[in-house]
Write a protein that holds these residues in place. Structure first.
Motif, PDB file in Angstrom:
ATOM      1  N   PRO A 181       1.209   8.004  -0.621  1.00 45.74           N
ATOM      2  CA  PRO A 181       0.037   7.346   0.107  1.00 45.74           C
ATOM      3  C   PRO A 181       0.217   5.854   0.548  1.00 45.74           C
ATOM      4  O   PRO A 181      -0.204   5.544   1.642  1.00 45.74           O
ATOM      5  N   GLU A 182       1.174   5.250  -0.465  1.00 43.43           N
ATOM      6  CA  GLU A 182       1.346   3.657   0.084  1.00 43.43           C
ATOM      7  C   GLU A 182       2.243   3.672   1.349  1.00 43.43           C
ATOM      8  O   GLU A 182       2.044   2.977   2.282  1.00 43.43           O
ATOM      9  N   ALA A 183       3.141   4.670   1.354  1.00 41.12           N
ATOM     10  CA  ALA A 183       3.961   5.210   2.726  1.00 41.12           C
ATOM     11  C   ALA A 183       3.040   4.922   3.855  1.00 41.12           C
ATOM     12  O   ALA A 183       3.256   4.431   4.847  1.00 41.12           O
ATOM     13  N   TRP A 184       2.199   5.943   3.729  1.00 45.57           N
ATOM     14  CA  TRP A 184       1.116   6.293   4.859  1.00 45.57           C
ATOM     15  C   TRP A 184       0.406   5.002   5.207  1.00 45.57           C
ATOM     16  O   TRP A 184       0.038   4.546   6.297  1.00 45.57           O
ATOM     17  N   LEU A 185      -0.135   4.180   4.214  1.00 48.12           N
ATOM     18  CA  LEU A 185      -0.778   3.352   4.306  1.00 48.12           C
ATOM     19  C   LEU A 185      -0.208   2.131   5.061  1.00 48.12           C
ATOM     20  O   LEU A 185      -0.399   1.510   6.098  1.00 48.12           O
ATOM     21  N   ALA A 244      -6.055  12.006   2.145  1.00 48.69           N
ATOM     22  CA  ALA A 244      -5.854  13.183   1.608  1.00 48.69           C
ATOM     23  C   ALA A 244      -5.081  13.319   0.256  1.00 48.69           C
ATOM     24  O   ALA A 244      -5.343  13.980  -0.608  1.00 48.69           O
ATOM     25  N   LEU A 245      -4.073  12.015   0.314  1.00 42.91           N
ATOM     26  CA  LEU A 245      -3.417  12.091  -1.123  1.00 42.91           C
ATOM     27  C   LEU A 245      -4.049  11.124  -2.080  1.00 42.91           C
ATOM     28  O   LEU A 245      -3.931  11.433  -3.437  1.00 42.91           O
ATOM     29  N   ASP A 246      -5.055  10.253  -1.738  1.00 47.52           N
ATOM     30  CA  ASP A 246      -5.696   9.336  -2.518  1.00 47.52           C
ATOM     31  C   ASP A 246      -7.113   9.166  -2.014  1.00 47.52           C
ATOM     32  O   ASP A 246      -7.218   8.342  -1.509  1.00 47.52           O
ATOM     33  N   PRO A 247      -7.956  10.208  -2.419  1.00 46.31           N
ATOM     34  CA  PRO A 247      -9.406  10.040  -1.671  1.00 46.31           C
ATOM     35  C   PRO A 247     -10.137   8.997  -2.035  1.00 46.31           C
ATOM     36  O   PRO A 247     -10.960   8.551  -1.265  1.00 46.31           O
ATOM     37  N   ASP A 248      -9.717   8.103  -2.993  1.00 49.82           N
ATOM     38  CA  ASP A 248     -10.685   6.822  -3.180  1.00 49.82           C
ATOM     39  C   ASP A 248      -9.997   5.550  -2.795  1.00 49.82           C
ATOM     40  O   ASP A 248     -10.512   4.462  -3.196  1.00 49.82           O
ATOM     41  N   ASN A 249      -8.950   5.507  -1.785  1.00 52.38           N
ATOM     42  CA  ASN A 249      -8.228   4.561  -1.602  1.00 52.38           C
ATOM     43  C   ASN A 249      -9.048   3.465  -0.630  1.00 52.38           C
ATOM     44  O   ASN A 249      -9.510   4.068   0.497  1.00 52.38           O
ATOM     45  N   PRO A 250      -9.568   2.549  -1.234  1.00 50.82           N
ATOM     46  CA  PRO A 250     -10.339   1.602  -0.449  1.00 50.82           C
ATOM     47  C   PRO A 250      -9.791   1.058   0.971  1.00 50.82           C
ATOM     48  O   PRO A 250     -10.569   0.828   1.976  1.00 50.82           O
ATOM     49  N   TYR A 251      -8.605   0.892   0.882  1.00 49.23           N
ATOM     50  CA  TYR A 251      -7.837   0.269   2.162  1.00 49.23           C
ATOM     51  C   TYR A 251      -7.960   1.031   3.169  1.00 49.23           C
ATOM     52  O   TYR A 251      -7.995   0.928   4.405  1.00 49.23           O
ATOM     53  N   LEU A 287      10.374   2.157   0.975  1.00 51.09           N
ATOM     54  CA  LEU A 287       8.916   1.810   1.143  1.00 51.09           C
ATOM     55  C   LEU A 287       8.928   0.010   0.908  1.00 51.09           C
ATOM     56  O   LEU A 287       8.408  -0.779   2.001  1.00 51.09           O
ATOM     57  N   TYR A 288       9.950  -0.335  -0.085  1.00 46.54           N
ATOM     58  CA  TYR A 288       9.887  -1.761  -0.160  1.00 46.54           C
ATOM     59  C   TYR A 288      10.500  -2.711   1.228  1.00 46.54           C
ATOM     60  O   TYR A 288       9.765  -3.729   1.825  1.00 46.54           O
ATOM     61  N   GLU A 289      11.418  -2.108   1.923  1.00 46.01           N
ATOM     62  CA  GLU A 289      11.873  -2.852   3.159  1.00 46.01           C
ATOM     63  C   GLU A 289      11.105  -2.343   4.279  1.00 46.01           C
ATOM     64  O   GLU A 289      10.975  -3.574   5.135  1.00 46.01           O
ATOM     65  N   GLY A 290      10.346  -1.767   4.350  1.00 50.47           N
ATOM     66  CA  GLY A 290       9.355  -1.101   5.369  1.00 50.47           C
ATOM     67  C   GLY A 290       8.236  -2.175   5.198  1.00 50.47           C
ATOM     68  O   GLY A 290       7.780  -2.729   6.021  1.00 50.47           O
ATOM     69  N   ALA A 291       7.671  -2.279   4.136  1.00 46.84           N
ATOM     70  CA  ALA A 291       6.519  -3.261   3.843  1.00 46.84           C
ATOM     71  C   ALA A 291       7.030  -4.660   4.153  1.00 46.84           C
ATOM     72  O   ALA A 291       6.398  -5.556   4.810  1.00 46.84           O
ATOM     73  N   GLN A 292       8.095  -4.950   3.764  1.00 49.72           N
ATOM     74  CA  GLN A 292       8.574  -6.313   3.814  1.00 49.72           C
ATOM     75  C   GLN A 292       8.730  -6.589   5.340  1.00 49.72           C
ATOM     76  O   GLN A 292       8.509  -7.607   6.054  1.00 49.72           O
ATOM     77  N   ALA A 293       9.374  -5.796   6.258  1.00 49.64           N
ATOM     78  CA  ALA A 293       9.711  -5.636   7.580  1.00 49.64           C
ATOM     79  C   ALA A 293       8.179  -5.956   8.210  1.00 49.64           C
ATOM     80  O   ALA A 293       8.015  -6.804   9.166  1.00 49.64           O
ATOM     81  N   LEU A 294       7.180  -5.277   7.710  1.00 49.69           N
ATOM     82  CA  LEU A 294       5.609  -5.355   8.424  1.00 49.69           C
ATOM     83  C   LEU A 294       5.328  -6.800   7.900  1.00 49.69           C
ATOM     84  O   LEU A 294       4.711  -7.337   8.943  1.00 49.69           O
ATOM     85  N   VAL A 295       5.407  -7.159   7.031  1.00 48.58           N
ATOM     86  CA  VAL A 295       4.928  -8.645   6.517  1.00 48.58           C
ATOM     87  C   VAL A 295       5.573  -9.503   7.320  1.00 48.58           C
ATOM     88  O   VAL A 295       4.792 -10.521   7.521  1.00 48.58           O
ATOM     89  N   ARG A 296       6.918  -9.383   7.679  1.00 48.21           N
ATOM     90  CA  ARG A 296       7.656 -10.135   8.561  1.00 48.21           C
ATOM     91  C   ARG A 296       7.217 -10.069  10.056  1.00 48.21           C
ATOM     92  O   ARG A 296       7.444 -11.158  10.722  1.00 48.21           O
ATOM     93  N   ALA A 331       3.042   7.433  -6.706  1.00 43.72           N
ATOM     94  CA  ALA A 331       3.912   8.607  -6.834  1.00 43.72           C
ATOM     95  C   ALA A 331       5.214   8.043  -7.280  1.00 43.72           C
ATOM     96  O   ALA A 331       5.666   6.948  -7.039  1.00 43.72           O
ATOM     97  N   LEU A 332       5.951   8.980  -8.219  1.00 43.74           N
ATOM     98  CA  LEU A 332       7.301   8.552  -8.711  1.00 43.74           C
ATOM     99  C   LEU A 332       8.269   8.539  -7.623  1.00 43.74           C
ATOM    100  O   LEU A 332       8.468   9.764  -6.932  1.00 43.74           O
ATOM    101  N   LEU A 333       8.947   7.598  -7.144  1.00 45.14           N
ATOM    102  CA  LEU A 333       9.912   7.567  -5.969  1.00 45.14           C
ATOM    103  C   LEU A 333      11.333   7.450  -6.671  1.00 45.14           C
ATOM    104  O   LEU A 333      11.662   6.925  -7.486  1.00 45.14           O
ATOM    105  N   ASP A 334      12.297   8.186  -5.782  1.00 48.12           N
ATOM    106  CA  ASP A 334      13.552   7.999  -6.155  1.00 48.12           C
ATOM    107  C   ASP A 334      13.953   6.579  -5.688  1.00 48.12           C
ATOM    108  O   ASP A 334      13.402   5.843  -4.954  1.00 48.12           O
TER     109      ASP A 334
END
Length: 88
Positions: free
Chosen positions: A42-46, A67-74, A12-21, A2-5
């Protein structure tokens, strides 16, 4: 994706980085803030599914991905894993 502001992209970036850390608490806070701003990412929910510990919370997040990306393999893989764990 999705197009994000700018703020949403940062969350999204900081949340993903925090999780990776391994900082689940910070990741959870950032990603929850993001889905409150825009629940159509969908990436935020994932990423959020990995930042929560309760299997039911994980399931809700993964179902939101599908619900947002029905084919998401992850998300499909994550739900299959949760189903396998629940049947033990």
């Amino acid at each position: 994706m999705a197009l994000l502001d700018r703020r949403q992209a940062e969350l999204l970036y900081e949340g993903a980085q925090a999780l990776v850390r391994g900082d689940k608490e910070r990741a959870r806070a950032l990603l929850l803030e993001l889905v409150e701003l825009n629940e159509q990412i969908p990436e935020a929910w994932l990423w959020l599914s990995g930042a929560v510990d309760d299997p039911e919370d994980q399931r809700v997040a993964l179902e939101n991905v599908l619900a947002l990306d029905p084919d998401n393999p992850y998300a499909k893989e994550g739900l299959a894993y949760l189903d396998a764990q629940a049947s033990r």
